[in-house]
Design a protein around this motif. Structure first.
Motif, short mmCIF file in Angstrom:
data_model
loop_
_atom_site.label_atom_id
_atom_site.label_comp_id
_atom_site.label_asym_id
_atom_site.label_seq_id
_atom_site.Cartn_x
_atom_site.Cartn_y
_atom_site.Cartn_z
N UNK A 56 0.95 -1.03 -0.12
CA UNK A 56 0.06 0.31 0.62
C UNK A 56 1.09 1.36 -0.09
N UNK A 57 0.64 2.30 -1.35
CA UNK A 57 1.30 3.50 -1.30
C UNK A 57 0.48 4.77 -0.71
N UNK A 58 0.44 5.37 0.47
CA UNK A 58 -0.28 6.68 0.84
C UNK A 58 -0.51 7.77 0.13
N UNK A 59 -1.96 7.85 -0.06
CA UNK A 59 -1.25 9.60 -0.58
C UNK A 59 -0.65 10.44 -0.01
N UNK A 60 -0.22 10.58 1.79
CA UNK A 60 0.36 11.21 1.94
C UNK A 60 1.81 10.91 3.04
N UNK A 61 2.06 10.29 1.85
CA UNK A 61 3.62 9.33 2.40
C UNK A 61 4.69 10.60 2.01
N UNK A 62 4.15 11.79 1.48
CA UNK A 62 5.33 12.76 2.09
C UNK A 62 6.70 12.53 0.82
N UNK A 63 8.00 12.64 1.88
CA UNK A 63 8.95 12.37 0.83
C UNK A 63 9.49 10.93 0.52
N UNK A 64 8.73 10.40 0.29
CA UNK A 64 8.69 9.12 0.12
C UNK A 64 7.43 8.88 -1.52
N UNK A 65 8.86 9.40 -2.35
CA UNK A 65 7.27 9.50 -3.49
C UNK A 65 7.42 8.48 -4.64
N UNK A 66 7.35 8.26 -5.50
CA UNK A 66 7.33 7.42 -7.03
C UNK A 66 8.36 6.80 -7.16
N UNK A 67 8.87 7.95 -7.04
CA UNK A 67 10.41 7.43 -7.76
C UNK A 67 11.15 6.62 -6.52
N UNK A 68 10.82 6.58 -5.03
CA UNK A 68 11.36 5.67 -4.59
C UNK A 68 11.50 4.50 -4.27
N UNK A 69 9.57 3.62 -4.86
CA UNK A 69 9.31 2.41 -4.82
C UNK A 69 10.19 2.04 -5.82
N UNK A 70 10.24 0.69 -4.57
CA UNK A 70 10.66 -0.38 -5.20
C UNK A 70 9.89 -1.43 -6.02
N UNK A 71 9.58 -0.53 -7.63
CA UNK A 71 8.43 -1.55 -8.05
C UNK A 71 8.74 -2.95 -8.72
N UNK A 72 10.66 -3.04 -9.00
CA UNK A 72 10.72 -4.55 -8.97
C UNK A 72 10.79 -5.58 -7.77
N UNK A 73 10.41 -5.14 -6.40
CA UNK A 73 10.03 -5.62 -5.64
C UNK A 73 8.14 -5.78 -4.90
N UNK A 74 8.01 -5.60 -6.33
CA UNK A 74 6.01 -5.50 -5.87
C UNK A 74 5.41 -5.46 -6.92
N UNK A 75 4.72 -6.82 -6.43
CA UNK A 75 3.79 -7.58 -8.02
C UNK A 75 2.22 -6.22 -7.85
N UNK A 76 2.06 -5.71 -6.85
CA UNK A 76 1.00 -4.94 -7.20
C UNK A 76 1.25 -3.79 -5.80
N UNK A 77 0.72 -2.81 -6.80
CA UNK A 77 1.04 -1.02 -5.68
C UNK A 77 -0.73 -0.95 -5.78
N UNK A 78 -0.84 -0.91 -4.10
CA UNK A 78 -2.54 -0.28 -3.94
C UNK A 78 -2.02 0.94 -3.76
N UNK A 79 -2.82 1.90 -4.27
CA UNK A 79 -2.98 3.18 -4.25
C UNK A 79 -3.14 3.27 -3.28
#
Length: 390
Positions: A56-79
């Motif tokens: 899960x990736x919350x709208x309030x993630x702040x400094x943890x931006x989409x560029x910080x998400x390790x997509x190669x480690x996720x099968x599903x990203x839940x906004x």
């Protein structure tokens, strides 16, 4: 081209892009048919695989931006989260949320399945309102899928806490009808490969009261079981946020109140075990005013709050007055400070690894975390992925 023709072309272009990139994950798991544009309806169309890594990736993630998400480690990203209105309309928030969704929409070169999670808070009544009539359910499905298409996402996740009849006696059945409306809307627009999931309570009483599992299982790719928040400021004494098993010395005698027992309870229901994803917290619970007896465990406390894994690891654990402990039954760590009279229960690499191994060994559908920005180092999600995909 007319305005309508341009919109149609854009929709087709987005779908083709989505098919070409994110469907790669489905092909790799056998969840897509080998012939035709779309899969045929059935179990495989909704993800018959056991190595999901859901973050899960919350709208309030702040400094943890989409560029910080390790997509190669996720099968599903839940906004998290879109919100339903009482009339069924699903809405995006302010301009900053729209900007964030637009940013996420640009990450189309990943194999991650992008999900829009919809929630209205704890027993707010809004979800109940939105599901209460056929017209509202259809409006919910249409507006949610409109947003999904607009931002190039791949599916919907419903987080109704909880349709157990507390707000309306009809809520359990209305939830079934709401999922059916969403599934039908998704299939009619994109074909049956499109994803639909839900977040589910670990509590057996809610499981029995809220979910018509024999019916809804056919609409869902998987269920994210929220196996955490077992103890907190509502508890009688200090205890573990997400114990693997219950300590025999628990003074409240809650021997069945643990993550593995509740996953097994879900597994006994009429739904395939490989559609059940085990939830894991990237945060802990801190208790103040705790006496040093038993290193702070099972004592009374004056107040409690949540702490991110990042803050625990980087700022709290390194302090010399905090001592590290591990419980052999709960299989999770805790910290205790005699100076600050503070007890902290949390999950770390070792406890996450153990839980993932359990989920994998017992035929469950993978692992989920709440939530990614609580560990900006991506240490825990990497452990989750590497264990599941070893």
């Amino acid at each position: 081209m007319t305005g309508e023709e341009i919109q149609t072309s854009n929709r087709i272009g987005r779908k083709l892009t989505r098919d070409a990139s994110r469907r790669t994950f489905l092909k790799g798991t056998g969840a897509l048919a080998t012939t035709g544009t779309f899969v045929t309806r059935g179990v495989k169309a909704h993800g018959s695989y056991g190595n999901r890594v859901v973050g899960y990736y919350p709208s309030w993630a702040g400094n943890y931006t989409p560029s910080d998400i390790p997509f190669d480690k996720l099968t599903h990203l839940n906004y998290a989260f879109l919100e339903p209105q009482s009339d069924g309309t699903v809405v995006v928030g302010d301009s900053s949320e729209k900007s964030l969704l637009s940013d996420l929409a640009t990450y189309d070169n990943t194999d991650t399945v992008f999900m829009l999670s919809i929630s209205s808070g704890w027993y707010s009544g809004t979800f109940s309102d939105a599901a209460s009539t056929a017209a509202r359910r259809q409006r919910f499905a249409k507006t949610a899928v409109d947003i999904m298409e607009q931002y190039n996402f791949d599916g919907l996740d419903l987080d109704w806490e909880y349709p157990d009849g507390t707000v309306r006696a009809e809520d359990p059945h209305n939830f079934t009808l709401l999922l059916e409306a969403c599934r039908n809307e998704l299939d009619s627009r994109f074909g049956s490969w499109t994803h639909l999931t839900m977040a589910g309570s670990p509590n057996p009483n809610i499981v029995d009261d809220a979910y018509e599992l024999g019916t809804i299982s056919s609409y869902l790719d998987h269920i994210n079981v929220m196996t955490y928040d077992y103890h907190g400021d509502w508890s009688n004494d200090t205890n573990f946020n997400a114990p693997f098993d219950s300590p025999p010395e628990d003074p409240d005698g809650q021997q069945s109140w643990n993550t593995t027992n509740h996953m097994e309870y879900w597994g006994s229901k009429p739904i395939s075990k490989d559609k059940l994803v085990m939830g894991m917290p990237f945060y802990g619970r801190s208790y103040s005013g705790v006496a040093p007896t038993n290193d702070g465990l099972f004592n009374s406390f004056s107040s409690s709050t949540s702490e991110t894994y990042y803050n625990i690891r980087e700022n709290i654990k390194p302090q010399s007055d905090y001592e590290y402990h591990w419980h052999p039954d709960a299989k999770v760590p805790w910290l205790y400070s005699t100076v600050e009279n503070t007890f902290i229960s949390y999950d770390n690499v070792d406890s996450i690894s153990n839980k993932v191994e359990y989920a994998k060994a017992n035929g469950f559908g993978g692992a989920m975390c709440w939530e990614l920005s609580q560990d900006p180092s991506n240490t825990l999600i990497s452990e989750m992925h590497d264990r599941l995909h070893a």
